[in-house]
Design a protein around this motif. Structure first.
Motif, PDB file in Angstrom:
ATOM      1  N   GLU A   6     -13.783  -5.149  12.063  1.00 61.30           N
ATOM      2  CA  GLU A   6     -14.081  -3.680  11.527  1.00 61.30           C
ATOM      3  C   GLU A   6     -12.765  -2.797  11.954  1.00 61.30           C
ATOM      4  O   GLU A   6     -12.505  -2.374  12.999  1.00 61.30           O
ATOM      5  CB  GLU A   6     -15.260  -3.057  12.289  1.00 61.30           C
ATOM      6  CG  GLU A   6     -15.280  -1.637  11.631  1.00 61.30           C
ATOM      7  CD  GLU A   6     -16.637  -0.842  12.448  1.00 61.30           C
ATOM      8  OE1 GLU A   6     -16.917   0.252  12.011  1.00 61.30           O
ATOM      9  OE2 GLU A   6     -17.149  -1.516  13.296  1.00 61.30           O
TER      10      GLU A   6
ATOM     11  N   TRP B 277      -4.490   0.434   5.190  1.00 59.55           N
ATOM     12  CA  TRP B 277      -4.974  -0.812   4.392  1.00 59.55           C
ATOM     13  C   TRP B 277      -4.017  -1.333   3.446  1.00 59.55           C
ATOM     14  O   TRP B 277      -3.754  -2.474   3.345  1.00 59.55           O
ATOM     15  CB  TRP B 277      -6.367  -0.652   3.968  1.00 59.55           C
ATOM     16  CG  TRP B 277      -7.235  -1.688   3.773  1.00 59.55           C
ATOM     17  CD1 TRP B 277      -8.159  -2.399   4.576  1.00 59.55           C
ATOM     18  CD2 TRP B 277      -7.187  -2.425   2.808  1.00 59.55           C
ATOM     19  NE1 TRP B 277      -8.648  -3.357   3.837  1.00 59.55           N
ATOM     20  CE2 TRP B 277      -8.116  -3.421   2.855  1.00 59.55           C
ATOM     21  CE3 TRP B 277      -6.538  -2.138   1.304  1.00 59.55           C
ATOM     22  CZ2 TRP B 277      -8.485  -4.449   1.708  1.00 59.55           C
ATOM     23  CZ3 TRP B 277      -6.872  -3.379   0.422  1.00 59.55           C
ATOM     24  CH2 TRP B 277      -7.762  -4.166   0.428  1.00 59.55           C
TER      25      TRP B 277
ATOM     26  N   TRP C  12     -14.033  -1.954  -1.911  1.00 63.04           N
ATOM     27  CA  TRP C  12     -13.535  -3.118  -1.126  1.00 63.04           C
ATOM     28  C   TRP C  12     -13.400  -3.903  -2.290  1.00 63.04           C
ATOM     29  O   TRP C  12     -12.102  -4.645  -2.107  1.00 63.04           O
ATOM     30  CB  TRP C  12     -14.650  -3.721  -0.275  1.00 63.04           C
ATOM     31  CG  TRP C  12     -14.413  -5.088   0.128  1.00 63.04           C
ATOM     32  CD1 TRP C  12     -14.960  -6.299  -0.340  1.00 63.04           C
ATOM     33  CD2 TRP C  12     -13.629  -5.588   1.249  1.00 63.04           C
ATOM     34  NE1 TRP C  12     -14.388  -7.413   0.317  1.00 63.04           N
ATOM     35  CE2 TRP C  12     -13.637  -7.008   1.369  1.00 63.04           C
ATOM     36  CE3 TRP C  12     -12.728  -4.901   2.142  1.00 63.04           C
ATOM     37  CZ2 TRP C  12     -12.798  -7.685   2.217  1.00 63.04           C
ATOM     38  CZ3 TRP C  12     -12.153  -5.754   3.006  1.00 63.04           C
ATOM     39  CH2 TRP C  12     -12.232  -7.044   2.909  1.00 63.04           C
TER      40      TRP C  12
ATOM     41  N   ASP D 177      -6.980   3.959   8.247  1.00 62.23           N
ATOM     42  CA  ASP D 177      -7.560   4.605   6.755  1.00 62.23           C
ATOM     43  C   ASP D 177      -6.860   3.657   5.680  1.00 62.23           C
ATOM     44  O   ASP D 177      -6.153   2.575   5.869  1.00 62.23           O
ATOM     45  CB  ASP D 177      -6.795   6.012   6.734  1.00 62.23           C
ATOM     46  CG  ASP D 177      -5.239   6.024   6.809  1.00 62.23           C
ATOM     47  OD1 ASP D 177      -4.610   5.068   6.672  1.00 62.23           O
ATOM     48  OD2 ASP D 177      -4.922   7.156   7.167  1.00 62.23           O
ATOM     49  N   LEU D 178      -7.222   4.025   4.618  1.00 60.56           N
ATOM     50  CA  LEU D 178      -6.893   3.179   3.225  1.00 60.56           C
ATOM     51  C   LEU D 178      -5.306   3.245   3.198  1.00 60.56           C
ATOM     52  O   LEU D 178      -4.961   2.255   2.421  1.00 60.56           O
ATOM     53  CB  LEU D 178      -7.526   3.831   2.139  1.00 60.56           C
ATOM     54  CG  LEU D 178      -9.161   3.299   1.905  1.00 60.56           C
ATOM     55  CD1 LEU D 178      -9.727   4.180   0.787  1.00 60.56           C
ATOM     56  CD2 LEU D 178      -9.042   1.942   1.725  1.00 60.56           C
TER      57      LEU D 178
ATOM     58  N   PHE E 145     -16.277  -2.335   6.418  1.00 63.26           N
ATOM     59  CA  PHE E 145     -15.467  -1.659   5.706  1.00 63.26           C
ATOM     60  C   PHE E 145     -16.057  -0.253   5.265  1.00 63.26           C
ATOM     61  O   PHE E 145     -16.892  -0.095   4.824  1.00 63.26           O
ATOM     62  CB  PHE E 145     -15.239  -2.268   4.316  1.00 63.26           C
ATOM     63  CG  PHE E 145     -13.911  -1.898   3.362  1.00 63.26           C
ATOM     64  CD1 PHE E 145     -12.830  -1.848   4.024  1.00 63.26           C
ATOM     65  CD2 PHE E 145     -14.293  -1.171   2.330  1.00 63.26           C
ATOM     66  CE1 PHE E 145     -11.751  -1.127   3.121  1.00 63.26           C
ATOM     67  CE2 PHE E 145     -13.329  -0.560   1.697  1.00 63.26           C
ATOM     68  CZ  PHE E 145     -11.947  -0.606   1.839  1.00 63.26           C
ATOM     69  N   MET E 146     -15.028   0.565   5.684  1.00 62.83           N
ATOM     70  CA  MET E 146     -15.394   2.215   5.474  1.00 62.83           C
ATOM     71  C   MET E 146     -16.838   2.411   5.928  1.00 62.83           C
ATOM     72  O   MET E 146     -17.588   3.253   5.617  1.00 62.83           O
ATOM     73  CB  MET E 146     -15.428   2.555   3.892  1.00 62.83           C
ATOM     74  CG  MET E 146     -14.033   2.386   3.170  1.00 62.83           C
ATOM     75  SD  MET E 146     -13.883   2.805   1.609  1.00 62.83           S
ATOM     76  CE  MET E 146     -14.008   4.784   1.692  1.00 62.83           C
TER      77      MET E 146
ATOM     78  N   SER F 209     -19.029   1.683  -0.833  1.00 62.41           N
ATOM     79  CA  SER F 209     -17.748   1.227   0.071  1.00 62.41           C
ATOM     80  C   SER F 209     -17.629  -0.159  -0.438  1.00 62.41           C
ATOM     81  O   SER F 209     -16.591  -0.778  -0.445  1.00 62.41           O
ATOM     82  CB  SER F 209     -18.245   1.227   1.447  1.00 62.41           C
ATOM     83  OG  SER F 209     -18.585   2.412   1.740  1.00 62.41           O
TER      84      SER F 209
END
Length: 298
Positions: free
Chosen positions: A170, A178, A257, A174-175, A118-119, A253
């Motif tokens: 993975e 997400w 999460w 981008d967020l 994540f990230m 990160s």
């Protein structure tokens, strides 16, 4: 040597699909994609890489995956479930086909490790790694249970074993993507939790068992989670993952999460359940009828 077919469900996965396919090519016999009518280059990329592609309208994950098992002419002995934004972390010490060939005849399912990145950072704490999932099984010996969220593979016969290989999750979006995706997931999770509570349409589900397989333990804990009050349980879940299971060791990160996936997402699920309860004044039958009508569940 045994044969393996990898099944990938797709919708607008041009950013991930080549990575996924290339990670599998040396380890499987065949790759099949079942696409939900993508509007990007997903199908073009897959076909250029020599992959079989099919298209079928989307209802939910379980329906789509079981359609793939039944309608794509799979001839291999084994099948492998992998998502487009995942990839096989090649283990040069394990020849997958040879390993499956040498298994005892009564072994019909194989658990492998799942790792989340994540990230750009692997999540190695908080109880996220290693997590064992049943991802490979003998064709015709298993199916995807019919749920709207948290779907697992259920074997109809045979025993299982573990294989020390890793399937990496993975996602490169981008967020903003997400959070929008997890808003959709929250609706599905709301339906799944209400289905678990009211037994609206569940069938062939994994049996809950704290001391059973990873799926059985997860289902047991999900039922236990349901017993906690709305809006309290997200705090408990976050605290358990981030502090007790040492999620804080995964840095910034990991913090993002755990706040988003471990608290915000689950709080949103509870908010959607609460909204329905207010609209229908806690009338259980009215809520059941709404779920059936809205999500077209027979």
């Amino acid at each position: 040597m045994t044969t393996i077919t990898a099944i990938i469900l797709t919708f607008n996965e041009e950013q991930h699909i080549e990575r996924c396919i290339n990670s599998l090519k040396e380890s499987v016999t065949e790759i099949i994609i079942v696409d939900s009518y993508s509007t990007d280059r997903t199908i073009e990329i897959a076909q250029n890489l020599g992959v079989k592609t099919f298209q079928n309208p989307w209802k939910n994950y379980a329906t789509q995956f079981n359609w793939a098992l039944d309608n794509c002419g799979i001839k291999s002995e084994w099948v492998w479930r992998i998502d487009a934004d995942e990839y096989y972390e090649l283990n040069t010490t394990i020849d997958l086909k040879k390993t499956l060939t040498n298994l005892e005849n009564d072994i019909t399912g194989v658990y492998i490790k799942r790792k989340i990145v994540f990230m750009g950072k692997p999540l190695l704490h908080g109880g996220w790694f290693p997590v064992w999932h049943l991802k490979i099984w003998k064709h015709k010996r298993g199916f995807c249970e019919n749920r709207w969220m948290d779907e697992h593979i259920k074997l109809v016969e045979g025993d299982t074993t573990k294989l020390d290989i890793v399937q990496v999750d993975e996602n490169l979006n981008d967020l903003t993507w997400w959070t929008e995706k997890h808003n959709s997931y929250a609706t599905r999770e709301m339906v799944d939790l209400l289905d678990t509570k009211y037994c609206i349409f569940s069938e062939n589900s994994v049996d809950p068992n704290f001391f059973g397989t990873g799926e059985q333990r997860k289902r047991y804990l999900k039922l236990a989670y349901l017993k906690f009050p709305l809006f309290v349980r997200p705090f408990i879940y976050f605290s358990y993952r981030y502090f007790f299971k040492l999620g804080f060791l995964d840095g910034k990160s990991g913090f993002v999460w755990h706040v988003l996936q471990g608290f915000w997402y689950r709080f949103l699920v509870d908010a959607k359940i609460y909204e329905l309860q207010k609209i229908y004044k806690n009338d259980d039958q009215a809520i059941i009828n709404y779920i059936k009508k809205t999500y077209k569940i027979d």
